[in-house]
Design a protein around this motif. Structure first.
Motif, PDB file in Angstrom:
ATOM      1  N   ASP A  63      12.798   7.797  -6.710  1.00 46.33           N
ATOM      2  CA  ASP A  63      12.196   7.068  -7.812  1.00 46.33           C
ATOM      3  C   ASP A  63      11.115   7.405  -8.275  1.00 46.33           C
ATOM      4  OD1 ASP A  63      14.610   5.026  -7.494  1.00 46.33           O
ATOM      5  OD2 ASP A  63      13.540   3.977  -5.948  1.00 46.33           O
ATOM      6  N   GLN A  64      10.613   8.644  -8.184  1.00 45.68           N
ATOM      7  CA  GLN A  64       9.362   8.978  -8.858  1.00 45.68           C
ATOM      8  C   GLN A  64       9.740   9.172 -10.284  1.00 45.68           C
ATOM      9  OE1 GLN A  64       8.171  12.552  -6.580  1.00 45.68           O
ATOM     10  NE2 GLN A  64       7.432  11.243  -4.879  1.00 45.68           N
ATOM     11  N   THR A  65       8.711   8.863 -11.098  1.00 50.21           N
ATOM     12  CA  THR A  65       9.040   8.922 -12.568  1.00 50.21           C
ATOM     13  C   THR A  65       8.277  10.533 -12.931  1.00 50.21           C
ATOM     14  OG1 THR A  65       8.905   6.928 -13.093  1.00 50.21           O
ATOM     15  CG2 THR A  65       8.193   8.402 -14.902  1.00 50.21           C
ATOM     16  N   ALA A  66       9.116  11.074 -13.979  1.00 51.46           N
ATOM     17  CA  ALA A  66       8.412  12.515 -14.263  1.00 51.46           C
ATOM     18  C   ALA A  66       8.397  12.539 -15.882  1.00 51.46           C
ATOM     19  CB  ALA A  66       9.238  13.727 -13.747  1.00 51.46           C
TER      20      ALA A  66
ATOM     21  N   ASP B  87       9.834  19.403 -15.337  1.00 50.86           N
ATOM     22  CA  ASP B  87       9.169  17.769 -15.071  1.00 50.86           C
ATOM     23  C   ASP B  87       7.776  17.880 -14.582  1.00 50.86           C
ATOM     24  OD1 ASP B  87      11.728  17.101 -15.988  1.00 50.86           O
ATOM     25  OD2 ASP B  87      12.694  16.958 -13.926  1.00 50.86           O
ATOM     26  N   ILE B  88       7.009  17.204 -15.058  1.00 53.89           N
ATOM     27  CA  ILE B  88       5.707  16.785 -14.674  1.00 53.89           C
ATOM     28  C   ILE B  88       5.516  15.412 -14.437  1.00 53.89           C
ATOM     29  CG2 ILE B  88       3.298  17.251 -15.385  1.00 53.89           C
ATOM     30  CD1 ILE B  88       4.543  19.855 -15.438  1.00 53.89           C
ATOM     31  N   PRO B  89       4.602  15.272 -13.142  1.00 57.55           N
ATOM     32  CA  PRO B  89       4.390  13.641 -12.814  1.00 57.55           C
ATOM     33  C   PRO B  89       3.471  13.329 -14.010  1.00 57.55           C
ATOM     34  CG  PRO B  89       3.668  15.370 -11.170  1.00 57.55           C
ATOM     35  CD  PRO B  89       4.453  16.045 -12.134  1.00 57.55           C
ATOM     36  N   PRO B  90       3.665  11.889 -14.505  1.00 60.19           N
ATOM     37  CA  PRO B  90       2.595  11.311 -15.457  1.00 60.19           C
ATOM     38  C   PRO B  90       1.365  11.179 -14.920  1.00 60.19           C
ATOM     39  CG  PRO B  90       4.373   9.831 -14.683  1.00 60.19           C
ATOM     40  CD  PRO B  90       4.614  11.070 -13.969  1.00 60.19           C
TER      41      PRO B  90
END
Length: 167
Positions: A94-97, A162-165
């Motif tokens: 459930d990690q946003t990217a 994909d990079i974490p916000p």
């Protein structure tokens, strides 16, 4: 060749200017700079109000510039389209990217080629150093991101970052 090699490895040093970056603004800037190839149609599909990411804006420009230049090269001077897009995605756990995709309608790659493109010194370009995508991979990893490629011969390639916000 040695000068190019030394410059490429110099780019591997840790980013010095980590700050909140507007990925959409950087994409607009890089795409604008890449235009001018008569045979290439550029398009962007950028998600409005995209969260910022933390990173070095120069590193982001290198990532985007390299992926865009590779997409142009894949067209082999034939008419084609390059689309750069952004979106927010849910990743495992459930990690946003923030997802950046550079897609082209170029020659595409076989699974064997695609499996080697992030290796140092692997190139299919005459005069290429084989360091561009390995540097991109390193820069993305420095931002705790992920890099993937989807490709099919004769259809084109999609490079996905994909990079974490920003937290």
């Amino acid at each position: 060749y040695l000068e190019t090699l030394a410059t490429s490895y110099q780019r591997l040093s840790a980013p010095q200017d980590r700050r909140a970056c507007d990925v959409n603004a950087l994409i607009v800037e890089v795409v604008r700079a890449a235009q001018g190839h008569q045979h290439v149609e550029f398009a962007t599909h950028l998600t409005a109000n995209l969260p910022h990411v933390i990173g070095d804006p120069i590193a982001f420009r290198r990532i985007l510039g390299n992926l865009t230049a590779n997409a142009v090269d894949s067209l082999q001077s034939k008419p084609g389209r390059i689309t750069v897009s952004t979106q927010v995605v849910e990743r495992e756990s459930d990690q946003t990217a923030i997802r950046i995709t550079v897609a082209d309608t170029g020659r595409g790659m076989s699974p064997d080629e695609a499996g080697k493109i992030f290796n140092d010194f692997y190139t299919t370009k005459e005069g290429g150093t084989g360091l561009g995508l390995s540097i991109v991979r390193r820069l993305v990893m420095d931002m705790q991101g992920a890099l993937a490629v989807e490709s099919e011969p004769g259809t084109g390639t999609r490079s996905i970052v994909d990079i974490p916000p920003r937290s």
